[in-house]
Design an enzyme around this catalytic site. Structure first.
Site, short mmCIF file in Angstrom:
data_model
loop_
_atom_site.label_atom_id
_atom_site.label_comp_id
_atom_site.label_asym_id
_atom_site.label_seq_id
_atom_site.Cartn_x
_atom_site.Cartn_y
_atom_site.Cartn_z
N LYS A 29 0.83 -1.21 0.00
CA LYS A 29 0.00 0.00 0.00
C LYS A 29 0.86 1.26 0.00
O LYS A 29 1.94 1.28 0.60
CB LYS A 29 -0.92 -0.03 1.23
CG LYS A 29 -1.98 1.07 1.28
CD LYS A 29 -2.86 0.89 2.52
CE LYS A 29 -3.92 1.97 2.64
NZ LYS A 29 -4.77 1.77 3.83
N SER A 105 -9.67 2.11 3.14
CA SER A 105 -8.80 2.87 2.28
C SER A 105 -7.84 2.00 1.45
O SER A 105 -7.21 2.49 0.51
CB SER A 105 -7.97 3.86 3.11
OG SER A 105 -7.12 3.18 4.04
N SER A 129 -10.16 -0.48 7.21
CA SER A 129 -9.58 -0.26 5.89
C SER A 129 -8.93 -1.47 5.25
O SER A 129 -8.52 -1.40 4.09
CB SER A 129 -8.55 0.88 5.95
OG SER A 129 -9.20 2.11 6.14
#
Length: 386
Positions: A29, A105, A129
């Site tokens: 990420k 997210s 998330s």
């Protein structure tokens, strides 16, 4: 498609490269440091970030164990949103249904795994998330016990809620990833038989089709358990919102007013600046009360079971027309507040091509049992008649 993402990846990946050995492939990420690369948090406001001087701990551990880190994953801007919509980088495509939001997210992380672009991805979970996009995209996603996996080199640098954890299409890869990134993780315990597990079903307000899918999966697993109500879920959800607002503003409030944040993030981050010390103190009181309630519920059970999301993810068109998504995190955000390990695993919905997310929550520090329960459930679902 955005020119800032890799062509052919549905906006899931920001770059491709190769680090490490010949093991399974991993995407990282965009809020986790990779040495020599900028960490941009999915935001134009951080586009000129200096390259990281060293790997995040989680990256270093994966490389030491021979995994191949092959991509940087897209994300919701500043990890401050649940839809996964990113107007700067482009929004990752939901591999279950391209019309629906991928979830945030860790949107690119879930999308990349679901689309088969990588074997595993590493995301972060501050208010759902990892689990929320995993449920949206039909993959497994694990939020470890708070503090079990090092956050050194992950952004924001300070958080009382955030956890780094893996996505994968099967539990064996989730377990293998945890063995690499979590010091002392017991592989044998994470693969131990769980046919006789004691699992409590948390009563949750969810769409009937999702509630039925979760119940059918529980029945297929053959576990014993009783329905329970879990006190203070709503209060814990609200307290989690207070703390994420305060902590995100502390980390990124200096980016306001520069004209480089997305409109929604600019608005939310500015409003977060009004979070009062009194509200934070009340949220901390709720943290103590809710954590005790979860501990008590787990005192005579191996796990709590409930839907990951109370409804199917809305379409991107619905969101852009004003549909609210805040309540989608009602069943995941409370366990960021309490710090308990929580796993989302995909389960079939009768009469639908989509899968729902089933969430298992366990005792703090007992991440191995939750992984073992997820493995048992996955195997049971494979044996269940279609």
């Amino acid at each position: 498609m955005s020119e800032r993402t890799v062509a052919g990846t549905g906006n899931a990946l920001l770059s491709r490269f190769h680090l490490g050995g010949s093991g399974p492939t991993v995407a990282i990420k965009d809020c986790i440091d990779i040495a020599g690369q900028p960490t941009c948090g999915g935001s134009a406001a951080l586009a000129d970030a200096r390259p990281a001087a060293q790997h995040a701990d989680v990256v270093r551990r994966l490389l030491a164990d021979g995994w191949q880190i092959t991509a940087r994953a897209n994300m919701h801007e500043l990890a401050y949103g649940m839809t996964g919509i990113n107007e700067w980088n482009g929004t990752p495509v939901n591999p279950q249904d391209a019309a629906r939001m991928p979830g945030g997210s860790s949107s690119g992380s879930a999308s990349a795994v679901g689309a088969g672009l990588v074997d595993v991805s590493i995301g972060s979970d501050t208010g759902g998330s990892i689990r929320l996009p995993a449920a949206c995209c039909g993959v497994a996603g694990f939020k470890p016990t708070y503090g079990r996996v090092s956050r050194a080199g992950a952004w924001p640098q300070a958080s009382t809620l955030d956890c780094v954890g893996p996505f994968a299409r099967n539990m064996d890869l989730i377990i293998s990833a945890m063995a690499s990134i979590a010091p002392g993780f017991d592989l044998a315990a994470a693969r131990a038989p769980q046919a006789g597990a004691r699992v409590k079903l948390v009563q949750a307000d969810a769409d009937p089709a999702i509630a039925a899918a979760v119940q059918a999966a529980f029945d297929a697993a053959g576990w014993t358990g009783t329905p329970i109500g879990l006190a203070d879920m709503q209060a814990a959800f609200e307290a989690g919102m207070v703390l994420i607002n305060r902590e995100t503003h502390t980390a990124f409030g200096h980016l306001l007013g520069r004209g480089s944040l997305g409109t929604d993030i600019e608005k939310r981050l500015a409003a977060a600046g009004a979070t009062s010390d009194e509200a934070v103190a009340r949220a901390e009181q709720v943290r103590g009360t809710f954590t005790a309630a979860v501990d008590a519920a787990l005192a005579d059970a191996d796990a709590l079971l409930m839907p990951t999301l109370p409804a199917l993810p809305p379409t991107l068109a619905e969101i852009r027309n004003g549909a609210s998504v805040l309540t989608l995190s009602a069943l995941v955000r409370p366990f960021n507040l309490s710090g308990h390990p929580a796993l989302s695993i995909p389960v079939p919905i009768a009469g639908s091509k989509l899968k729902a997310g089933l969430q298992l929550v366990g005792r703090k520090g007992d991440d191995e049992t939750i992984c073992a329960l997820g493995l048992h459930l996955e195997q049971a679902l494979r044996r269940a008649p279609a």
